[in-house]
Scaffold this motif. Structure first.
Motif, mmCIF file in Angstrom:
data_model
loop_
_atom_site.group_PDB
_atom_site.id
_atom_site.type_symbol
_atom_site.label_atom_id
_atom_site.label_comp_id
_atom_site.label_asym_id
_atom_site.label_seq_id
_atom_site.Cartn_x
_atom_site.Cartn_y
_atom_site.Cartn_z
ATOM 1 N N SER A 1 3.148 9.274 -5.980
ATOM 2 C CA SER A 1 3.143 7.987 -6.681
ATOM 3 C C SER A 1 2.203 7.006 -5.970
ATOM 4 O O SER A 1 1.498 6.225 -6.613
ATOM 5 C CB SER A 1 4.553 7.388 -6.721
ATOM 6 O OG SER A 1 5.385 8.093 -7.609
ATOM 7 N N ARG A 2 2.204 7.065 -4.637
ATOM 8 C CA ARG A 2 1.384 6.144 -3.836
ATOM 9 C C ARG A 2 -0.098 6.295 -4.183
ATOM 10 O O ARG A 2 -0.806 5.299 -4.382
ATOM 11 C CB ARG A 2 1.594 6.394 -2.351
ATOM 12 C CG ARG A 2 0.908 5.369 -1.448
ATOM 13 C CD ARG A 2 1.152 5.679 0.013
ATOM 14 N NE ARG A 2 2.580 5.761 0.279
ATOM 15 C CZ ARG A 2 3.135 6.579 1.175
ATOM 16 N NH1 ARG A 2 2.374 7.391 1.901
ATOM 17 N NH2 ARG A 2 4.442 6.598 1.367
ATOM 18 N N GLU A 3 -0.559 7.536 -4.254
ATOM 19 C CA GLU A 3 -1.969 7.784 -4.561
ATOM 20 C C GLU A 3 -2.313 7.314 -5.981
ATOM 21 O O GLU A 3 -3.370 6.712 -6.204
ATOM 22 C CB GLU A 3 -2.300 9.283 -4.411
ATOM 23 C CG GLU A 3 -2.266 9.795 -2.978
ATOM 24 C CD GLU A 3 -0.859 9.999 -2.425
ATOM 25 O OE1 GLU A 3 -0.723 10.088 -1.193
ATOM 26 O OE2 GLU A 3 0.112 10.067 -3.239
ATOM 27 N N ARG A 4 -1.413 7.595 -6.920
ATOM 28 C CA ARG A 4 -1.649 7.200 -8.316
ATOM 29 C C ARG A 4 -1.781 5.696 -8.472
ATOM 30 O O ARG A 4 -2.715 5.202 -9.113
ATOM 31 C CB ARG A 4 -0.508 7.703 -9.209
ATOM 32 C CG ARG A 4 -0.568 9.195 -9.500
ATOM 33 C CD ARG A 4 0.541 9.605 -10.460
ATOM 34 N NE ARG A 4 0.337 9.008 -11.774
ATOM 35 C CZ ARG A 4 1.325 8.555 -12.552
ATOM 36 N NH1 ARG A 4 2.580 8.641 -12.164
ATOM 37 N NH2 ARG A 4 1.063 8.044 -13.733
ATOM 38 N N ILE A 5 -0.838 4.946 -7.867
ATOM 39 C CA ILE A 5 -0.885 3.489 -8.052
ATOM 40 C C ILE A 5 -2.008 2.862 -7.233
ATOM 41 O O ILE A 5 -2.620 1.888 -7.660
ATOM 42 C CB ILE A 5 0.481 2.822 -7.765
ATOM 43 C CG1 ILE A 5 0.461 1.394 -8.322
ATOM 44 C CG2 ILE A 5 0.825 2.828 -6.269
ATOM 45 C CD1 ILE A 5 1.801 0.795 -8.586
ATOM 46 N N ALA A 6 -2.316 3.432 -6.074
ATOM 47 C CA ALA A 6 -3.417 2.909 -5.257
ATOM 48 C C ALA A 6 -4.750 3.051 -5.998
ATOM 49 O O ALA A 6 -5.568 2.125 -6.022
ATOM 50 C CB ALA A 6 -3.467 3.620 -3.910
ATOM 51 N N GLU A 7 -4.959 4.212 -6.629
ATOM 52 C CA GLU A 7 -6.183 4.454 -7.397
ATOM 53 C C GLU A 7 -6.270 3.529 -8.609
ATOM 54 O O GLU A 7 -7.319 2.967 -8.909
ATOM 55 C CB GLU A 7 -6.244 5.913 -7.860
ATOM 56 C CG GLU A 7 -6.593 6.900 -6.756
ATOM 57 C CD GLU A 7 -6.471 8.353 -7.196
ATOM 58 O OE1 GLU A 7 -6.443 8.600 -8.426
ATOM 59 O OE2 GLU A 7 -6.371 9.229 -6.320
#
Length: 199
Positions: free
Chosen positions: A117-123
């Motif tokens: 989830s972290r990577e998805r929202i950061a991107e």
């Protein structure tokens, strides 16, 4: 905008009143008294309108906060120049933060999302700031209090002269609905397993 207009109008009325006092110092003059009475009445009306406007804004904010609390939807805004965020009360509640004790910090909050989830929202967040691309995603986070939550994060970039100046968005706690979906999926899986055993 309304406040500025009312303040300008009051300033103009005060200026007219002072000019009349210079031109016509005799307070007993009937023309001066009539104009003076009219100016005071208009000033009182403008002040009352300003008071009513403030009450309407306050009532609207109370209503929106209550609606947000019931629906578990918070709002947020990011000034992309200063990189300063503003949160509604419900956004603080979703993050398990206390208003007045915590200044929203993008890097801190992005670190609270679970791997994947972290990577998805950061991107998505980076693309919104740099390219003006909106997003609407469901991601999992762990709050400062250790509570695991699923949230729906929505963002709409605001552009001026082709440049992103602001991000506005909502954050909705969808933990309960996600749990219900997961439980239904598990139940369906069990029913399928039971059906295959009967055959």
């Amino acid at each position: 905008k309304g406040t500025g207009m009312n303040q300008k109008a009051l300033a103009i009325l005060e200026k007219i009143k002072k000019e009349l006092e210079i031109v016509e110092p005799a307070k007993t003059d009937s023309r001066f008294n009539r104009v003076n009475t009219l100016i005071e009445a208009l000033s009182a009306d403008l002040k009352e309108l300003e008071h009513q406007r403030h009450e309407m804004v306050r009532d609207r904010e109370i209503l929106l906060d209550e609606m947000g609390r019931i629906a578990k939807i918070g709002g947020w805004e990011l000034d992309c120049t200063a990189m300063k965020q503003k949160w509604t009360d419900e956004t603080y509640a979703i993050h398990d933060r206390k208003k007045g004790e915590y200044d929203p910090d993008s890097k801190e909050e992005l670190s609270r999302f679970e791997p994947g989830s972290r990577e998805r929202i950061a991107e998505a967040f980076e693309a919104a700031i740099t390219q003006g691309i909106p997003y609407d995603i469901e991601v999992e986070m762990t709050t400062i209090m250790g509570n695991r939550k699923w949230v729906r994060a929505v963002c709409s970039p605001v552009l001026k002269d082709g440049k992103v100046t602001k991000l506005t968005g909502t954050l909705q706690d969808i933990t309960e609905s996600r749990r219900s979906v997961d439980q239904l999926a598990k139940l369906a899986e069990r029913l399928n397993l039971a059906g295959s055993l009967v055959r």
